[in-house]
Enzyme design. Structure first.
Site, PDB file in Angstrom:
ATOM      1  CB  SER A 233      51.964  -9.021  -3.264  1.00  0.00           C
ATOM      2  OG  SER A 233      51.136 -10.052  -2.791  1.00  0.00           O
TER       3      SER A 233
HETATM    4  N1  SAH Z   1      46.513  -9.585  -2.959  1.00  0.00           N
HETATM    5  C1  SAH Z   1      46.912  -9.048  -1.666  1.00  0.00           C
HETATM    6  C2  SAH Z   1      47.921  -9.955  -1.000  1.00  0.00           C
HETATM    7  C3  SAH Z   1      47.650 -10.079   0.451  1.00  0.00           C
HETATM    8  S1  SAH Z   1      48.579 -11.322   1.288  1.00  0.00           S
HETATM    9  C4  SAH Z   1      47.426  -7.647  -1.802  1.00  0.00           C
HETATM   10  O1  SAH Z   1      47.791  -7.249  -2.924  1.00  0.00           O
HETATM   11  O2  SAH Z   1      47.460  -6.918  -0.797  1.00  0.00           O
HETATM   12  C5  SAH Z   1      47.561 -12.741   1.128  1.00  0.00           C
HETATM   13  C6  SAH Z   1      46.149 -12.623   1.645  1.00  0.00           C
HETATM   14  O3  SAH Z   1      45.548 -13.923   1.557  1.00  0.00           O
HETATM   15  C7  SAH Z   1      46.021 -12.199   3.102  1.00  0.00           C
HETATM   16  O4  SAH Z   1      45.197 -11.069   3.191  1.00  0.00           O
HETATM   17  C8  SAH Z   1      45.395 -13.423   3.795  1.00  0.00           C
HETATM   18  O5  SAH Z   1      44.519 -13.091   4.848  1.00  0.00           O
HETATM   19  C9  SAH Z   1      44.655 -14.074   2.636  1.00  0.00           C
HETATM   20  N2  SAH Z   1      44.354 -15.496   2.824  1.00  0.00           N
HETATM   21  C10 SAH Z   1      45.097 -16.449   3.436  1.00  0.00           C
HETATM   22  N3  SAH Z   1      44.483 -17.642   3.377  1.00  0.00           N
HETATM   23  C11 SAH Z   1      43.312 -17.447   2.715  1.00  0.00           C
HETATM   24  C12 SAH Z   1      42.217 -18.292   2.346  1.00  0.00           C
HETATM   25  N4  SAH Z   1      42.199 -19.575   2.644  1.00  0.00           N
HETATM   26  N5  SAH Z   1      41.182 -17.727   1.660  1.00  0.00           N
HETATM   27  C13 SAH Z   1      41.172 -16.419   1.332  1.00  0.00           C
HETATM   28  N6  SAH Z   1      42.172 -15.571   1.664  1.00  0.00           N
HETATM   29  C14 SAH Z   1      43.233 -16.069   2.349  1.00  0.00           C
END
Ligand code: SAH
Length: 213
Positions: free
Chosen positions: A64
């Site tokens: 993010s």
């Molecule tokens: N907090 C992370 C943001 C990553 S983007 C950071 O700071 O890097 C969002 C993430 O949510 C991705 O890695 C994606 O694989 C995950 N995601 C998507 N759907 C999901 C679900 N149903 N359960 C858990 N994770 C999920």
């Protein structure tokens, strides 16, 4: 990769820019000033790590944008020792920000490749979430509920009922809701049955996907 004075300088500038963009939570800013974001990215992005931008982290996912991390952290209003559930571990950067605020973090990721990579990275760096789980965030983590805060870091087409149910009275759910763009939404649980909903601006996240396993 190392953490050098140059990185620290860039980090300070990034933190100052988030204050200029309206972030007021000093603890969130301090976390961003401290955590070496470049180490959460592949080395090819090292020079870009302190821009206020999202970057690819593999498996079609992104870390993010720092402003978004600070904004969501600010909305969560955590206190030390709070129990927080994070949906979407991704690179682990938001997890590290929460750990820096001395909260107990439980985090879920549904991409196996990212889950494994980030779990190893936490061990290497000495970051210690209470639990790092491979699974479907739509279901939350009922065995650890209730939580003081739940933070969803992917765009949810609708608010998962399981997450509402796993919030303590007085707890907050911070969740970007929508398909193409999302409205940042905060639910404060006022009582067993009553939630106060507040909406903040528009953001763009990768989608929160239903379990594909
Ligand atoms: N907090 C992370 C943001 C990553 S983007 C950071 O700071 O890097 C969002 C993430 O949510 C991705 O890695 C994606 O694989 C995950 N995601 C998507 N759907 C999901 C679900 N149903 N359960 C858990 N994770 C999920």
């Amino acid at each position: 990769m190392k953490d050098t004075l140059k990185h620290k300088g860039m980090r300070n500038k990034l933190a100052d820019s988030l204050v200029a963009k309206g972030i007021t939570d000093k603890k969130a800013i301090n976390a961003i000033r401290t955590i070496p974001r470049h180490l959460f990215l592949d080395s090819g992005f090292e020079d870009h790590a302190y821009q206020d931008k999202a970057f690819p982290i593999g498996a079609e996912q992104t870390i993010s944008q720092p402003y978004t991390v600070a904004f969501q952290t600010q909305l969560l209003e955590v206190a030390p020792n709070h129990k927080v559930l994070e949906i979407g571990t991704g690179s682990g950067y938001q997890t590290a920000v929460l750990l820096h605020l001395n909260v107990k973090v439980y985090t879920i990721e549904r991409q196996l490749q990212l889950f494994k990579k980030t779990k190893r990275f936490f061990e290497k760096m000495g970051y210690r979430p209470k639990k790092t789980v491979f699974g479907d965030g739509y279901k939350g983590m009922p065995e650890e509920a209730p939580f003081d805060g739940i933070l969803v870091t992917a765009g949810a087409p609708q608010v998962p009922k399981a997450l509402m149910a796993q919030l303590k009275v007085g707890g907050r759910l911070v969740i970007p809701v929508g398909e193409d763009d999302q409205i940042m939404t905060c639910y404060l649980r006022k009582s067993e049955k009553e939630f106060e909903k507040k909406e903040f601006g528009s953001f763009r996240f990768v989608p929160l996907l239903e379990d594909k396993n």
